[in-house]
Design an enzyme around this catalytic site. Structure first.
Site, PDB file in Angstrom:
ATOM      1  N   ASN A  22       0.853  -1.202   0.000  1.00 43.03           N
ATOM      2  CA  ASN A  22       0.000   0.000   0.000  1.00 43.03           C
ATOM      3  C   ASN A  22       0.879   1.238   0.000  1.00 43.03           C
ATOM      4  O   ASN A  22       2.106   1.136  -0.048  1.00 43.03           O
ATOM      5  CB  ASN A  22      -0.948  -0.037   1.201  1.00 43.03           C
ATOM      6  CG  ASN A  22      -0.175  -0.131   2.502  1.00 43.03           C
ATOM      7  OD1 ASN A  22       0.588   0.763   2.848  1.00 43.03           O
ATOM      8  ND2 ASN A  22      -0.325  -1.261   3.195  1.00 43.03           N
ATOM      9  N   PRO A  74      -2.305 -12.259  10.093  1.00 43.01           N
ATOM     10  CA  PRO A  74      -2.657 -12.085  11.516  1.00 43.01           C
ATOM     11  C   PRO A  74      -2.929 -10.609  11.795  1.00 43.01           C
ATOM     12  O   PRO A  74      -2.338  -9.733  11.161  1.00 43.01           O
ATOM     13  CB  PRO A  74      -1.396 -12.540  12.258  1.00 43.01           C
ATOM     14  CG  PRO A  74      -0.285 -12.399  11.270  1.00 43.01           C
ATOM     15  CD  PRO A  74      -0.907 -12.659   9.919  1.00 43.01           C
TER      16      PRO A  74
HETATM   17  O1  PMT Z   1       2.918   6.058   6.605  1.00 43.71           O
HETATM   18  P1  PMT Z   1       2.289   7.386   6.188  1.00 43.71           P
HETATM   19  O2  PMT Z   1       2.436   7.627   4.702  1.00 43.71           O
HETATM   20  O3  PMT Z   1       2.792   8.518   7.021  1.00 43.71           O
HETATM   21  O4  PMT Z   1       0.733   7.278   6.428  1.00 43.71           O
HETATM   22  C1  PMT Z   1       0.250   7.136   7.726  1.00 43.71           C
HETATM   23  C2  PMT Z   1      -0.907   6.121   7.816  1.00 43.71           C
HETATM   24  C3  PMT Z   1      -2.101   6.608   7.022  1.00 43.71           C
HETATM   25  C4  PMT Z   1      -0.441   4.760   7.295  1.00 43.71           C
HETATM   26  C5  PMT Z   1      -1.242   6.001   9.345  1.00 43.71           C
HETATM   27  O5  PMT Z   1      -1.592   7.233   9.863  1.00 43.71           O
HETATM   28  C6  PMT Z   1      -2.366   5.011   9.577  1.00 43.71           C
HETATM   29  O6  PMT Z   1      -3.541   5.327   9.522  1.00 43.71           O
HETATM   30  N1  PMT Z   1      -2.000   3.722   9.865  1.00 43.71           N
HETATM   31  C7  PMT Z   1      -2.951   2.628  10.002  1.00 43.71           C
HETATM   32  C8  PMT Z   1      -3.349   2.158   8.656  1.00 43.71           C
HETATM   33  C9  PMT Z   1      -4.216   0.934   8.700  1.00 43.71           C
HETATM   34  O7  PMT Z   1      -3.773  -0.068   8.278  1.00 43.71           O
HETATM   35  O8  PMT Z   1      -5.349   1.077   9.290  1.00 43.71           O
HETATM   36  P2  PMT Z   1      -6.389  -0.159   9.483  1.00 43.71           P
HETATM   37  O9  PMT Z   1      -7.663   0.527   9.796  1.00 43.71           O
HETATM   38  O10 PMT Z   1      -6.380  -1.060   8.305  1.00 43.71           O
HETATM   39  O11 PMT Z   1      -5.847  -0.962  10.724  1.00 43.71           O
HETATM   40  C10 PMT Z   1      -6.229  -0.677  12.057  1.00 43.71           C
HETATM   41  C11 PMT Z   1      -5.097  -0.925  13.022  1.00 43.71           C
HETATM   42  O12 PMT Z   1      -4.807  -2.334  13.046  1.00 43.71           O
HETATM   43  C12 PMT Z   1      -3.798  -0.239  12.686  1.00 43.71           C
HETATM   44  O13 PMT Z   1      -3.228   0.166  13.915  1.00 43.71           O
HETATM   45  C13 PMT Z   1      -2.953  -1.327  12.035  1.00 43.71           C
HETATM   46  O14 PMT Z   1      -1.556  -1.116  12.296  1.00 43.71           O
HETATM   47  C14 PMT Z   1      -3.455  -2.564  12.739  1.00 43.71           C
HETATM   48  N2  PMT Z   1      -3.415  -3.780  11.926  1.00 43.71           N
HETATM   49  C15 PMT Z   1      -4.177  -3.878  10.791  1.00 43.71           C
HETATM   50  C16 PMT Z   1      -4.177  -5.052  10.085  1.00 43.71           C
HETATM   51  C17 PMT Z   1      -3.381  -6.132  10.528  1.00 43.71           C
HETATM   52  N3  PMT Z   1      -3.366  -7.296   9.858  1.00 43.71           N
HETATM   53  N4  PMT Z   1      -2.648  -6.006  11.629  1.00 43.71           N
HETATM   54  C18 PMT Z   1      -2.645  -4.858  12.341  1.00 43.71           C
HETATM   55  O15 PMT Z   1      -1.969  -4.746  13.347  1.00 43.71           O
END
Ligand code: PMT
Length: 424
Positions: free
Chosen positions: A210, A304
């Site tokens: 991504n 995971p």
């Molecule tokens: O890296 P940059 O370009 O500065 O951009 C920052 C960002 C947009 C990446 C950052 O601010 C952000 O929002 N990160 C989380 C992105 C994300 O994957 O969000 P999510 O809604 O899909 O996941 C929710 C949370 O679960 C996140 O804390 C993620 O790290 C965690 N996760 C998600 C999927 C997975 N399989 N394992 C996880 O731990």
């Protein structure tokens, strides 16, 4: 021990009787090792002379926005860049109102807008002016933008009345500044941060990933170092330089990220900013896949959930997740808060929903909405470094409360990646 060594403080002085205390404040800041430059508003000049503040600060005092000579020496943008923090003491009711409106019609308001560093106000005014709805609304608005309020204190006032509105005593203001640089102090704490994307290989030359650049996570790592923490940064592939004093662990895939995170657990704080791929190819081809049919299907399996699994296995670790959303931000963020069992979720818009922010991913700026069980706060658009500091400043008091209440006992630990296998 000097507590502000090497710190550059830009002191704004506005029109209030408490301006006479600014000279003593400068002296105390310099005693603590800080370098101080002063900007005075026209109102301040009615209460204290620039000459006095120049003598105690050891620098010429900055007065006017449209002064060509001053702009040629150190213009307002350069002044804003020079500072590590801006403290406005005293801050009059009028100045708070102008700041709340986002005005830039004198040097001090312009520097505040141009500054990308912590900004703190020490209000000083008559107690009725402080209590007035307009001032209270302004104070709320400013705090909502991440601006800190040092005081005001309550007591006898120059006007002969008693009540809230006195500028905090000079020594207390110095302590507030010291605390601000500590971001609530994470000294002696270990913070683990995940950052960047993961890459899930398809074959030796292709992967699923991504647009995460890692900038948000790296900025938080730097802010946590500034706050005195030991920082472990588990990072997917990025093009960013390794931040100073950070233990960097490079990973590629979600599974590697999970292993790296868990091998460092337990820590005090876990902040998951990484954009982890939710799925990976079921099979990784050993050789480059050749083009064949017009349509090709790729079978994917779930990765995971690093955040949820780690929190489940290490419930005592104060854990903050991120949520990147294109719609219904609050609903999804609150769902994540509950489903992943974490203490806080920092949510940001991504894609076209991020509007002026160019999509958040890769941008130097961001805005966040921070949610916890019984509250939320908006951290407005700012550079990722400024936002990271303000995020930590909001996280730390919750973390301290959590620690004070006593940590939850370790769960009946289940390895969710491999339920048969015990966790070390
Ligand atoms: O890296 P940059 O370009 O500065 O951009 C920052 C960002 C947009 C990446 C950052 O601010 C952000 O929002 N990160 C989380 C992105 C994300 O994957 O969000 P999510 O809604 O899909 O996941 C929710 C949370 O679960 C996140 O804390 C993620 O790290 C965690 N996760 C998600 C999927 C997975 N399989 N394992 C996880 O731990």
């Amino acid at each position: 021990m000097q507590r502000l060594t090497n710190k550059r403080i830009l002191l704004g002085v506005t029109g209030s009787i408490a301006a006479y205390k600014s000279a003593e404040l400068i002296r105390r800041l310099r005693d603590e090792g800080a370098e101080v430059q002063v900007i005075m508003t026209r109102g301040a000049e009615a209460f204290i002379t620039a000459l006095t503040l120049q003598a105690v600060s050891g620098h010429p005092v900055h007065l006017h926005l449209m002064d060509t000579e001053a702009e040629a020496g150190m213009g307002h943008i350069e002044l804003a860049r020079w500072a590590d923090a801006i403290l406005i003491a005293p801050t009059s009711a009028d100045f708070m109102a102008r700041l709340a409106q986002g005005r830039a019609d004198d040097l001090l308001t312009a520097v505040c807008l141009a500054g990308d560093v912590p900004l703190a106000l020490a209000p000083a005014m008559n107690n009725r002016m402080w209590r007035d709805r307009a001032t209270q609304d302004n104070a709320k608005k400013l705090v909502g933008r991440g601006i800190l309020l040092f005081g005001p204190d309550s007591g006898d006032q120059a006007c002969g009345e008693t009540g809230p509105g006195r500028m905090r005593e000079v020594d207390l203001l110095v302590n507030d500044l010291v605390d601000m640089f500590d971001v609530g102090s994470l000294a002696g704490k270990t913070v683990l941060i995940t950052a960047g994307p993961t890459r899930e290989p398809i074959d030796p030359v292709r992967f699923i990933s991504n647009h995460s650049s890692g900038k948000m996570g790296y900025a938080i790592a730097e802010a946590a170092v500034e706050a005195g923490a030991r920082v472990i940064l588990v990072s997917g592939p990025t093009a960013l330089p390794v931040p100073d004093r950070v233990e960097l662990v490079n990973v590629e895939t979600a599974n590697q990220m999970l292993d790296a995170v868990q091998s460092h657990m337990p820590v005090d704080l876990f902040i998951a900013t990484a954009a982890v791929a939710d799925y990976r190819p079921v099979q990784v081809s050993e050789n480059k896949i050749k083009k064949q049919d017009n349509i090709m299907a790729l079978a994917l399996e779930k990765n995971p959930d690093i955040l949820a699994e780690t929190k489940a296995q290490f419930p005592g670790v104060f854990t903050i997740g991120f949520a990147a959303e294109t719609n219904d931000l609050e609903t999804y963020a609150r769902n994540k808060l509950m489903n992943k069992g974490v203490e806080m979720i920092a949510a940001n818009w991504v894609g076209s929903a991020a509007g002026e922010n160019d999509g958040t991913f890769g941008s130097d700026n961001n805005a966040l909405q921070l949610f916890w069980q019984d509250g939320e706060i908006e951290l407005p658009m700012a550079s990722k470094s400024k936002l990271a500091r303000s995020l930590l400043a909001h996280i730390v008091p919750h973390f301290e409360d959590y620690q004070a209440k006593g940590l939850p006992k370790a769960n009946n630990v289940v390895n969710l990646k491999d339920p048969g296998k015990p966790i070390a």
